[in-house]
Design a protein around this motif. Structure first.
Motif, mmCIF file in Angstrom:
data_model
loop_
_atom_site.group_PDB
_atom_site.id
_atom_site.type_symbol
_atom_site.label_atom_id
_atom_site.label_comp_id
_atom_site.label_asym_id
_atom_site.label_seq_id
_atom_site.Cartn_x
_atom_site.Cartn_y
_atom_site.Cartn_z
ATOM 1 N N SER A 64 0.824 -1.206 0.000
ATOM 2 C CA SER A 64 0.000 0.000 0.000
ATOM 3 C C SER A 64 0.862 1.262 0.000
ATOM 4 O O SER A 64 0.487 2.280 -0.591
ATOM 5 C CB SER A 64 -0.939 0.006 1.207
ATOM 6 N N ASN A 65 2.039 1.200 0.645
ATOM 7 C CA ASN A 65 2.940 2.356 0.652
ATOM 8 C C ASN A 65 3.403 2.710 -0.758
ATOM 9 O O ASN A 65 3.581 3.886 -1.083
ATOM 10 C CB ASN A 65 4.162 2.081 1.532
ATOM 11 N N HIS A 66 3.622 1.695 -1.591
ATOM 12 C CA HIS A 66 4.031 1.950 -2.974
ATOM 13 C C HIS A 66 2.931 2.715 -3.706
ATOM 14 O O HIS A 66 3.210 3.637 -4.481
ATOM 15 C CB HIS A 66 4.313 0.641 -3.703
ATOM 16 N N MET A 67 1.680 2.320 -3.460
ATOM 17 C CA MET A 67 0.572 2.973 -4.139
ATOM 18 C C MET A 67 0.385 4.406 -3.646
ATOM 19 O O MET A 67 0.030 5.299 -4.426
ATOM 20 C CB MET A 67 -0.720 2.172 -3.944
ATOM 21 N N GLU A 68 0.618 4.643 -2.365
ATOM 22 C CA GLU A 68 0.537 6.009 -1.836
ATOM 23 C C GLU A 68 1.590 6.894 -2.492
ATOM 24 O O GLU A 68 1.327 8.043 -2.851
ATOM 25 C CB GLU A 68 0.719 5.986 -0.323
ATOM 26 N N ASP A 69 2.789 6.346 -2.682
ATOM 27 C CA ASP A 69 3.847 7.110 -3.339
ATOM 28 C C ASP A 69 3.521 7.344 -4.816
ATOM 29 O O ASP A 69 3.858 8.389 -5.370
ATOM 30 C CB ASP A 69 5.183 6.381 -3.212
ATOM 31 N N PHE A 70 2.889 6.353 -5.447
ATOM 32 C CA PHE A 70 2.498 6.517 -6.846
ATOM 33 C C PHE A 70 1.465 7.634 -6.976
ATOM 34 O O PHE A 70 1.531 8.455 -7.897
ATOM 35 C CB PHE A 70 1.937 5.208 -7.399
ATOM 36 N N ALA A 71 0.517 7.692 -6.040
ATOM 37 C CA ALA A 71 -0.483 8.759 -6.048
ATOM 38 C C ALA A 71 0.185 10.113 -5.852
ATOM 39 O O ALA A 71 -0.178 11.102 -6.499
ATOM 40 C CB ALA A 71 -1.532 8.510 -4.963
ATOM 41 N N ASP A 72 1.178 10.159 -4.963
ATOM 42 C CA ASP A 72 1.918 11.404 -4.753
ATOM 43 C C ASP A 72 2.653 11.810 -6.027
ATOM 44 O O ASP A 72 2.747 12.993 -6.362
ATOM 45 C CB ASP A 72 2.922 11.244 -3.607
ATOM 46 N N ASN A 73 3.180 10.825 -6.734
ATOM 47 C CA ASN A 73 3.874 11.105 -7.990
ATOM 48 C C ASN A 73 2.918 11.679 -9.029
ATOM 49 O O ASN A 73 3.268 12.614 -9.761
ATOM 50 C CB ASN A 73 4.524 9.828 -8.516
#
Length: 322
Positions: A64-73
């Motif tokens: 889920s942390n990867h997806m949060e970072d992707f959303a931030d990107n």
């Protein structure tokens, strides 16, 4: 009705068009060619992001942390004008359809929650890391360092303190050496910024003390470049950091994400500059509107300190008042 478990496709390199197209063809039940293309492009974009940032080639290992970072990107790309709000929404919708198909609700992200949705609606959601959780994570890293002598844990502790103190992105804080602090007390950030764009911050006494600690730590343990040990590339460092967060959650039951420290910084600065909490902290709702004074100037300043170009992006960090 019981769900039929499907194995999440991750063994293929989804950065390749053929692999992403096969995935999309399986996911899109209508077989609509346009929808298949959108899903394939979104999957490929996600695969390229996690491969570049974390050296993660198998999407089955997504957290889920990867997806949060992707959303931030996506938010960063929206801010720079690289993509439109509609495009960002379509990407998230396409990826969520993939996660729906494989029953991976833990990976789904909300366009509205990240301020990426169409229109003017915004969900005032506080995504900052609380003082309590941050303190527990900091103590966790110190305990690991003291028990193992592994300098990576102490380096990561200093890095997250820097994120929290100066509002830096994960990569910006990891690549900091201490030389960024000039004699005039300006903190000049360039490494790890979007497009290598220089950002200047008027440093505080607390930030200068922290940077002094970082320089002393690097000298003691012979880290010649930054907080990242010399034998590691950034991708390897990123992978280590996110594995630590995963271990922390497993051992303590507490969630921690690095970008939440930028939210904390933005909210702290808002209170310093206005004297009151931002709308996201003040319990804003239609029944309880929060009136903001001098909002434009304050939000513009915080936006610039975070390395953004438009003040509307600060609604993601601060929420919106009346």
């Amino acid at each position: 009705m019981q769900k039929v478990k499907r194995n999440f496709v991750g063994e293929n390199n989804l950065t390749r068009k053929a692999a992403s197209f096969r995935l999309a063809t399986e996911v899109v039940k209508s077989a609509n060619e346009g929808t298949i293309q959108k899903v394939a492009q979104a999957a490929r974009m996600l695969a390229e992001f996690v491969n570049n940032e974390y050296d993660l080639k198998n999407l089955a290992k997504l957290e889920s942390n990867h997806m949060e970072d992707f959303a931030d990107n996506l938010l960063e790309r929206l801010d720079s004008g690289e993509i439109s709000r509609g495009h960002a929404t379509n990407i998230i919708s396409a990826l969520n359809s993939v996660f729906n198909y494989y029953y991976r609700d833990d990976l789904k992200i909300s366009a509205r929650g990240y301020g990426l949705n169409r229109g003017t609606r915004f969900n005032n959601t506080d995504k900052s890391i609380s003082d309590e959780n941050h303190q527990k994570f900091s103590e966790y890293l110190s305990d690991k360092f003291n028990a193992s002598g592994d300098v990576r844990y102490e380096a990561l502790r200093l890095q997250v303190e820097l994120q929290r103190s100066a509002g830096l992105r994960f990569k910006e804080s990891a690549l900091l050496s201490g030389k960024e602090l000039r004699k005039n007390n300006n903190l000049e950030i360039r490494k790890g910024t979007k497009g290598g764009q220089l950002r200047t911050i008027d440093s505080t006494e607390a930030q200068r003390k922290l940077i002094s600690d970082i320089k002393n730590f690097r000298k003691e343990y012979n880290l010649t470049r930054s907080l990242i040990p010399d034998n590691l590339f950034f991708k390897e460092w990123s992978r280590f950091a996110y594995n630590v967060v995963k271990d922390f959650k497993r051992e303590t039951g507490l969630k921690y994400n690095f970008h939440g420290n930028r939210h904390y910084y933005a909210q702290k600065r808002y209170k310093e500059l206005t004297g009151h909490e931002p709308p996201v902290k003040a319990g804003f709702s239609k029944k309880n509107p929060v009136k903001e004074e001098k909002s434009f100037e304050v939000r513009l300043k915080i936006s610039e300190e975070l390395g953004h170009h438009r003040i509307d992006i600060t609604s993601y960090y601060l929420g919106r008042g009346k």
